[in-house]
Each structure stands twice: as structure tokens, then as C-alpha cells.
Motif scaffolding. Structure first.
Motif, PDB file in Angstrom:
ATOM      1  N   THR A 277      26.992  37.707  44.625  1.00  0.00           N
ATOM      2  CA  THR A 277      27.576  38.906  45.128  1.00  0.00           C
ATOM      3  C   THR A 277      28.613  38.737  46.263  1.00  0.00           C
ATOM      4  N   ILE A 278      29.768  39.242  45.951  1.00  0.00           N
ATOM      5  CA  ILE A 278      31.024  38.906  46.738  1.00  0.00           C
ATOM      6  C   ILE A 278      31.636  40.486  46.814  1.00  0.00           C
ATOM      7  N   GLY A 279      31.768  41.190  48.026  1.00  0.00           N
ATOM      8  CA  GLY A 279      32.135  42.244  48.108  1.00  0.00           C
ATOM      9  C   GLY A 279      33.760  42.345  48.229  1.00  0.00           C
ATOM     10  N   VAL A 280      34.270  43.377  48.744  1.00  0.00           N
ATOM     11  CA  VAL A 280      35.681  43.396  49.151  1.00  0.00           C
ATOM     12  C   VAL A 280      36.099  42.868  50.487  1.00  0.00           C
ATOM     13  N   GLN A 281      35.001  42.406  51.309  1.00  0.00           N
ATOM     14  CA  GLN A 281      35.252  41.907  52.733  1.00  0.00           C
ATOM     15  C   GLN A 281      36.357  41.075  53.038  1.00  0.00           C
ATOM     16  N   HIS A 282      36.623  40.151  51.763  1.00  0.00           N
ATOM     17  CA  HIS A 282      37.467  39.075  52.008  1.00  0.00           C
ATOM     18  C   HIS A 282      38.771  39.235  51.194  1.00  0.00           C
TER      19      HIS A 282
ATOM     20  N   ILE B 280      40.944  32.752  41.454  1.00  0.00           N
ATOM     21  CA  ILE B 280      41.884  32.350  42.408  1.00  0.00           C
ATOM     22  C   ILE B 280      41.059  32.341  43.969  1.00  0.00           C
ATOM     23  N   VAL B 281      41.029  31.170  44.658  1.00  0.00           N
ATOM     24  CA  VAL B 281      40.550  31.034  46.022  1.00  0.00           C
ATOM     25  C   VAL B 281      41.573  30.951  47.130  1.00  0.00           C
ATOM     26  N   SER B 282      41.352  31.579  48.220  1.00  0.00           N
ATOM     27  CA  SER B 282      42.467  31.431  49.098  1.00  0.00           C
ATOM     28  C   SER B 282      41.590  31.719  50.583  1.00  0.00           C
ATOM     29  N   ALA B 283      42.603  31.273  51.483  1.00  0.00           N
ATOM     30  CA  ALA B 283      41.920  31.075  52.993  1.00  0.00           C
ATOM     31  C   ALA B 283      42.985  30.653  53.882  1.00  0.00           C
ATOM     32  N   ASP B 284      42.893  30.817  55.061  1.00  0.00           N
ATOM     33  CA  ASP B 284      44.049  30.674  56.293  1.00  0.00           C
ATOM     34  C   ASP B 284      44.081  29.206  56.451  1.00  0.00           C
ATOM     35  N   THR B 285      43.027  28.232  56.058  1.00  0.00           N
ATOM     36  CA  THR B 285      43.178  26.761  56.235  1.00  0.00           C
ATOM     37  C   THR B 285      42.747  26.168  54.937  1.00  0.00           C
ATOM     38  N   ALA B 286      43.245  25.037  54.808  1.00  0.00           N
ATOM     39  CA  ALA B 286      43.082  24.159  53.422  1.00  0.00           C
ATOM     40  C   ALA B 286      41.756  23.536  53.732  1.00  0.00           C
TER      41      ALA B 286
ATOM     42  N   THR C  39      43.827  21.592  42.808  1.00  0.00           N
ATOM     43  CA  THR C  39      45.131  21.542  43.536  1.00  0.00           C
ATOM     44  C   THR C  39      45.028  22.724  44.655  1.00  0.00           C
ATOM     45  N   ILE C  40      45.593  22.373  46.113  1.00  0.00           N
ATOM     46  CA  ILE C  40      45.680  23.711  46.811  1.00  0.00           C
ATOM     47  C   ILE C  40      47.172  23.754  46.882  1.00  0.00           C
ATOM     48  N   HIS C  41      47.454  25.008  46.926  1.00  0.00           N
ATOM     49  CA  HIS C  41      48.847  25.486  47.057  1.00  0.00           C
ATOM     50  C   HIS C  41      49.104  26.180  48.347  1.00  0.00           C
ATOM     51  N   GLN C  42      50.336  26.046  49.058  1.00  0.00           N
ATOM     52  CA  GLN C  42      50.492  26.882  50.185  1.00  0.00           C
ATOM     53  C   GLN C  42      51.476  28.045  49.903  1.00  0.00           C
ATOM     54  N   ALA C  43      51.161  29.209  50.301  1.00  0.00           N
ATOM     55  CA  ALA C  43      52.020  30.211  50.150  1.00  0.00           C
ATOM     56  C   ALA C  43      51.889  31.273  51.480  1.00  0.00           C
ATOM     57  N   GLN C  44      52.732  31.997  51.987  1.00  0.00           N
ATOM     58  CA  GLN C  44      52.381  32.903  53.106  1.00  0.00           C
ATOM     59  C   GLN C  44      51.485  32.647  53.866  1.00  0.00           C
ATOM     60  N   GLU C  45      51.550  31.278  54.427  1.00  0.00           N
ATOM     61  CA  GLU C  45      50.615  30.915  55.603  1.00  0.00           C
ATOM     62  C   GLU C  45      49.184  30.792  55.090  1.00  0.00           C
ATOM     63  N   ARG C  46      49.027  30.910  53.713  1.00  0.00           N
ATOM     64  CA  ARG C  46      47.573  30.807  53.126  1.00  0.00           C
ATOM     65  C   ARG C  46      47.729  29.655  52.286  1.00  0.00           C
ATOM     66  N   TYR C  47      46.478  29.460  51.824  1.00  0.00           N
ATOM     67  CA  TYR C  47      45.964  28.132  50.973  1.00  0.00           C
ATOM     68  C   TYR C  47      45.373  28.628  49.887  1.00  0.00           C
ATOM     69  N   TRP C  48      45.989  28.316  48.831  1.00  0.00           N
ATOM     70  CA  TRP C  48      45.695  28.909  47.420  1.00  0.00           C
ATOM     71  C   TRP C  48      45.038  27.847  46.413  1.00  0.00           C
TER      72      TRP C  48
ATOM     73  N   ILE D 181      37.828  35.134  47.261  1.00  0.00           N
ATOM     74  CA  ILE D 181      37.648  34.735  45.790  1.00  0.00           C
ATOM     75  C   ILE D 181      37.857  35.797  44.654  1.00  0.00           C
ATOM     76  N   ILE D 182      38.669  35.592  43.879  1.00  0.00           N
ATOM     77  CA  ILE D 182      39.196  36.668  42.901  1.00  0.00           C
ATOM     78  C   ILE D 182      39.201  36.187  41.636  1.00  0.00           C
ATOM     79  N   ALA D 183      38.090  36.896  40.669  1.00  0.00           N
ATOM     80  CA  ALA D 183      38.070  36.500  39.347  1.00  0.00           C
ATOM     81  C   ALA D 183      39.210  37.007  38.719  1.00  0.00           C
ATOM     82  N   LEU D 184      39.509  35.753  37.831  1.00  0.00           N
ATOM     83  CA  LEU D 184      40.669  36.182  36.709  1.00  0.00           C
ATOM     84  C   LEU D 184      40.280  37.175  35.498  1.00  0.00           C
ATOM     85  N   ASN D 185      39.039  37.146  35.135  1.00  0.00           N
ATOM     86  CA  ASN D 185      38.643  38.078  34.458  1.00  0.00           C
ATOM     87  C   ASN D 185      39.162  38.161  32.871  1.00  0.00           C
ATOM     88  N   GLY D 186      39.921  36.985  32.624  1.00  0.00           N
ATOM     89  CA  GLY D 186      40.399  36.764  31.365  1.00  0.00           C
ATOM     90  C   GLY D 186      41.711  37.666  30.957  1.00  0.00           C
TER      91      GLY D 186
END
Lengths: 408, 408
Positions: free
Chosen positions: A212-217, A333-339, A350-359, A383-388
Motif C-alpha cells: 500500500t503506497i498512497g499519494v503522499q510521495h 517509475i521510481v524517483s527521488a531527490d538523491t540517487a 539505470t538511474i537518469h537525472q532530470a529536474q534535479e531529481r533521479y529517476w 513510485i508510480i506504476a505504469l499500469n500497462g
């Protein structure tokens, strides 16, 4: 025949039921209302009791439990069922925890227990699952089951609000609790999913077993990414059946415009049920609010009086067993402020950088995500699911473009 | 307790119910099946009867009527109800014509009549209207209620087929009758609207009082116009309540992408119910086909066995009166091959020419449209409702652009 009705609790939902009964059939108003807080201001000039015995030890035909404390709620509901009463409850936490025992009490003492308002508020999804899928085989159930989270996501997408401003607005509108944690962290959704799965699949998975992950992140950059792809993010609860059992998970997911969930906005809820005989059924309606939730309580009341009880067909008469969900692999899709916050989660991806975030775009097992939940929470990992709904390449391309916009 | 079940008819729906029962609970298979045509090839190696008395004059507990002839269907259903039996029917024409008498028989003889499969096939809309809107006030009901018309419109929009090719394809897929007239002229929809309105509003408007225009006049240029506006055309049935009664009409309408009806494609049906307590509820599911329709019959069967009967709450115990709908004013796009075909309909409104067709945007009364139906039919006049989805100016602009494309 007059029914003597006892009501526990006179909050938002209790008042909704009260108003509907008053306007429709005053004979369906409660004879006794028991509340806890003597000092709270009450909107109606009613005679209230502060002693549960005024309902439990006094002859009533029907008990309606609409309080927030799940432990007390269980006491009241189980007492009433032990007296063979008709009982209505909207307490999702309590029901998700105690349905096995409550069903035994219903059977043993000849009472009945209805709880339409406990999941998806105004949508008659429990009744439909219980009586319209006879002889059918449901393979998947997917829903938007929390009105305040959905309202918050609508504000992020439509009004470019920050998460904290959107939460405040949801509270002001009465869609989120005073302490909105249970709403925004999805915990409320897992209770509902436990209840719905019992009716849809005849299986009981306690809510603490469900990822269970809500909308908090959900981050402003997630919103920007989804928009650039023509998609939205919704908090989606999923149960998928396979030969070996059920996989279940709740997390924000990308949704495309051909999915009916795409159009579910504000405090609305929805459920999509895929079955062998019926194909895809879709239900949408208000998932929060005094009147929509009160209306489901009132519908339960009229059904209880007519002798309606859930049939739990999918249990096929078996006693409820507590089960665990199967592990599922989720493309996310996983993203955060630090790698560093991403690294322990994503393995070799692989980790990608964009908009001062890591993806990173990768496939994670629900089991592993559950293990990492404390770190996800501590590091505010989104953490956002692609859901097909979209191919990885297109997302990567959009992430790169976010980057160009920022760096260029 | 074993139930002795008699089945009239073994067509598409009967076979759907049979297959579901066979796989789920063989005790719910019919003991007797009565069919009419001795020479028709039958898919199961079953013992069939050709004499209705084998059900009507023999002890059965439940009768299921799934034949196409409404006159015979009424004979069977009314006979069974006069014997106090539980009866299930899917015959929308018969039900729309005879519900007042059948309800009296139900009351007088203590039987019960369920008919979920008669409207929107797989969607449990009748049950939901009947038991989930207690104490609520429905102000509007809008739906896509014919699977084959909707399938045809999907083919026009998605595959650029001609109307006649789309009709052929719908027949091949089993979504349209051998004689598709009842499907494409909307007559099937008006029966369903009569049935739904009784449950939603407690009012009985015979179907021949309802303005009904099907998809038979939808022109390729209408499709081009809708596409150029980012809209779709759907065959929409509408009931709107006012203080004085109900206005009701069925006609093709422009639908915008924010409307959940926009996403209803192929053989799917949908219903949108707006009420005081619940806001907007939306239901979507398969509106045609052997299993979806058979599933509703089977759900009715399991409900009938448990003693479930419709409550007709909205009638508030009153006897059914036949009523007429109120006149409504509809904003429409009218087009035809000649200006002469438009002139008698549109009064003083301007006629525009584009793509060798003549167009007008105007407001017409349902009453007047009903009077002009023979001329509309004879002259193949297309009438598309705007349905609040778009401003007249934008449509005119798009019509001019169609013209430019053609003439330029």
C-alpha cells in the motif's frame, strides 16, 4: 411494523443518514442515538445518549454503527450480532479486521450485517459483487477507492497545487479527515480492498498483507511527466486472480485516456470488474461526503428491513481462511531527490537525472517493495506504476525532455 | 430444496443462461425447455418440448421466459404469475407494454417477476435503481442502451465504415438481430427507457409516447463534423425530471470527452444517474451477447430463489398510471440531401450548405419532431442533439470548414 433503530455515532455519515431518513421516512429515524463526546456541538436539537447500553441492552431491531474507533465499533457490532440483530456498519478498518468473526456470528445467531458504505461510499459495489456475479468468475478488480486522495490528485493535475495545499483544500471541503494520514497514505484503501476481495473472489487477505503506497510521495515532477505523456496519475487499487491465488497492490499509477478510470475526478470513486461472463463492468460514483455515504447506509437499512443479507456466494459455504497475496511484478517509475535513495530499491536498473531529481524505470516485486517501505517513506521516494498504459521508451524520452527544459 | 425450473425459448440468451448454470450449479438448469420451432438446429443434445403446457400445467417453481414474440411472452409470464410463480423475463417489448398488469398479478397472486436482462443486458441497473436509491430523488437518467447501435457507431468512428457495412458487421458479430430494424431505429431503446423510468422515477410512460430516433440516418458527414470538433456521436436515451413530470427522448447526440459516455464503445452499454444524495452514478457494461445477457438472467434466478423481489419504492405503493412525457426543447443539428427536406422541420432557422448537404442548427420541440417522424424517415433527415456539449458557433465554424475542404 415499526423498526426500533439504534444509532452509534453522529458524525458526518450519521448526519447524512439522519437527514435522508427525516426527509423520506421518519419511521426510519433512530429511536436512540449514542455518542461519545458530551461536549461536542451537535447540529440537530436531539436527545442523545452517552451510554451504549441504551442500545445494546434495550430492545432494538436494527443497530447502525457509524463511529470512527474500530475497537469500540467491533464491540458494538459483535454484541448486536450476538443478539441476532440486523446490523449496519460503515467502519472499514473494523470490518477489514474482523469480517471472519463477524460472519460466524451472523451465521450462529441469525442476525445480518450489511456494510455498503464501507467501500466506495455511494457506489453499490458490494451489493453488485455479492448478487450480480453469481456463477461468474471475476479475474480482476481495479478501483479508485479513496475520495480524498482522488480529490488531491485532481487538484495537482487541474490546478497545479502543491501536495500540502491540496491536502488542506481536501480537509476544508470535508473530503479528508482532520488527521488526513489514513487518507493520503492509502491505508483506508487497503481496508476497502480486503472487504471487496471477500465478495469478489471469496478470499480474505488482511489489509496489512497488501502493498500500500498512497499519494503522499507524488511529486510535482511526476505530474509534469504524466501531463507531457497525455496521462494522469490515479491512486489505483488492483486485485488480480491467477490459478494460485490473488495478487493485490495499491499505488499511484499512470492512466491513459482510453481507460474509464481516466475520467474519475475529485471525490469520485470507481471500480472496474473484469469477469468471464460479463466482460468489463465499470461503476463510478461519489466516494466521500455526508449524503453519498449516508445514502448507502440508508439503502442498507431498507434492504435489511426487507430481509436482504449478503450471500457470500464466492465463499461457497467455506469458512474464511486468512491468506497472503501472491507476489506480483510491477513495472514502475521510481524517483527521488538523491540517487542514494533509489539505489537500494532498483537493483541494476539505470538511474537518469532530470529536474534535479533521479529517476529509474524498472520492474519491482511487491514483496520487495513492502520490505523497503520504511526507506521509501523516510526518503520520500515516489513510485508510480505504469499500469500497462505506455511504453518505457516513451517515458524515458519524456524524462529526457523534462531534463532539456530544465537544463537548456 | 431443489427448484423445478421451466425455460421458454432457447435462443442466444437462453443458451447463455444454460451454459452458466451448467458450469456453476447444474441444479439451476431447467427441468423443461419449451421451444417453438421443431426444425431449428439446436446446439445442445437436449430433450426439448414443443408444448407450453409442459411448463404451464406442470408443477414448476420458477419460469424463465426468453422468447422473442412479445404476445406469446405475455401469455406465458401472466399465466405463471397467476399461479403465484417466480418468473424471470428478458422480453423488453412485452415488459414495456405490460408492466402495469404484470405488477398487479405479482401483488394479487404472491409471485415475483424479475427482469434485469431486459435493459442494458449485463449491467445490474434495474436492481441498482430499485434498491440503491431509497429516499433519494433522481433528477436525470441518461444512457447508451442498445449494444448494436453503439457497435455500429464505433465502426463509423473508428473504421470509417458506411452505415450499411457497419450493420452487416454487427449482424455477423451477433450483436444485431437478423432483422436489425428494431436495433437501429432505436425502438428497442424506448422499451428499455420505459422500464428504467418506472424504477427510477415511479412513472410509467409507454414507449410509443417517447421521441425515438435511432442511428439509421447518421450520415458520414455527421461523423466528419463530430470528429472535427473532437466529439463522438452516441445514441443517447434521456429522461429528465421536472416539477410537472418527465421529459424523455432518444436520439443520436454529440458527446464530449469529459463525459463518461464518450468512452463507451462497441457492444457496451452505460447509464448515468443523477440524484440528490448520490450525485452522478455511472454504470457501464456489456449491453449485448449471449453470456452477458445470460448472466443477468442467472443472477435474477439466484435472487428469485433467495426471495428477492423488486420493491418499486418510487411508486410509493400507488397503482401505475399511464402518462405522457412533457415536451422538451432540443438543440439539434439537422441535415439532409436537399434543402426541401429540412424546410418543414426547422421553421425560420438558417440553412447552410456544405459537402453537398444542407444543415441547420436550431431548437426543436420533441412534440414537433414526433409529428414529423414520417417525413424524417422518408427524407433520410439526420438529427443530432448537441447535448450541451459544444457551442453553436463552433459547430457552424466546423461546418464552414467542411465546406471549404470540399469546395476549396
Amino acid at each position: 411494523m415499526t423498526n426500533r433503530i439504534g444509532l452509534f455515532g453522529f458524525g458526518v455519515v450519521g448526519q447524512g443518514y439522519y437527514e435522508i431518513a427525516k426527509n423520506d421516512r421518519p419511521s426510519l429515524l433512530p429511536e436512540t442515538i449514542v455518542v461519545q463526546n458530551k461536549n461536542k456541538e451537535r447540529p440537530h436539537s436531539l436527545q442523545l445518549s452517552f451510554d451504549p447500553k441504551d442500545i445494546l441492552n434495550t430492545p432494538h431491531d436494527i443497530g447502525i454503527e457509524l463511529i470512527s474507533d474500530p475497537i469500540q465499533a467491533y464491540d458494538y457490532v459483535s454484541s448486536l450480532l450476538k443478539s441476532g440483530k440486523k446490523v449496519i456498519s460503515a467502519n472499514k478498518k473494523m470490518l477489514a479486521a474482523h469480517l471472519p468473526e463477524l460472519l460466524e456470528l451472523e451465521k450462529s445467531y441469525g442476525g445480518s450485517l450489511l456494510y455498503e458504505a464501507s467501500a466506495a461510499a455511494g457506489i453499490p459495489i458490494i451489493t453488485c459483487l455479492d448478487c450480480h456475479f453469481a456463477g461468474d468468475h471475476i479475474s480482476k478488480l481495479q478501483g479508485i477507492l479513496n475520495g480524498s486522495s482522488n480529490y488531491i490528485l485532481s487538484r495537482l493535475f487541474q490546478d497545479d497545487l502543491s501536495l500540502s495545499d491540496a491536502v488542506k483544500l481536501a480537509q476544508e471541503k470535508g473530503f479528508a479527515e482532520a488527521d488526513p494520514t489514513l487518507d493520503i497514505n492509502g491505508s483506508d484503501v487497503s481496508s476497502k480492498l480486503t472487504i471487496l476481495s471477500l465478495h469478489a473472489f471469496g478470499r480474505y487477505i488482511p489489509e496489512n498483507e497488501i502493498l500500500t503506497i498512497g499519494v503522499q510521495h507524488v511529486h510535482a515532477e511526476d505530474v509534469a511527466l504524466a501531463k507531457s505523456l497525455g496521462l494522469k496519475i490515479k491512486l489505483i487499487a488492483t486485485v488480480q486472480r491467477s490459478q494460485d491465488g490473488l495478487s493485490m497492490y495499491i499505488l499511484p499509477a499512470l492512466v491513459g485516456e482510453s481507460d474509464p478510470l481516466f475520467l474519475v475526478e475529485n471525490e469520485y470513486n470507481a471500480a472496474k470488474v473484469t469477469s468471464h461472463n460479463l466482460g468489463e463492468q465499470f461503476f463510478q460514483g461519489k466516494g466521500a461526503g455526508s449524503l453519498p455515504t449516508g445514502a448507502s447506509v440508508y439503502a442498507d437499512l431498507t434492504k435489511a428491513i426487507k430481509g436482504y443479507a449478503y450471500s457470500y456466494d464466492k465463499l461457497q459455504g467455506a469458512k474464511i481462511k486468512r491468506e497472503k497475496p501472491l507476489t506480483a511484478s510491477l513495472e514502475v517509475i521510481v524517483s527521488a531527490d538523491t540517487a542514494d535513495a533509489l539505489a537500494p530499491l532498483i537493483g541494476q536498473a539505470t538511474i537518469h537525472q532530470a529536474q534535479e531529481r533521479y529517476w529509474s524505470i524498472c520492474t519491482l516485486a511487491t514483496e520487495d517493495l513492502i520490505k523497503h517501505l520504511p526507506a521509501i517513506e523516510a526518503n520520500n521516494v515516489s513510485i508510480i506504476a505504469l499500469n500497462g498504459s505506455v511504453r518505457q521508451e516513451r517515458i524515458l524520452d519524456s524524462i529526457q525532455k523534462l531534463e532539456n527544459v530544465h537544463l537548456g
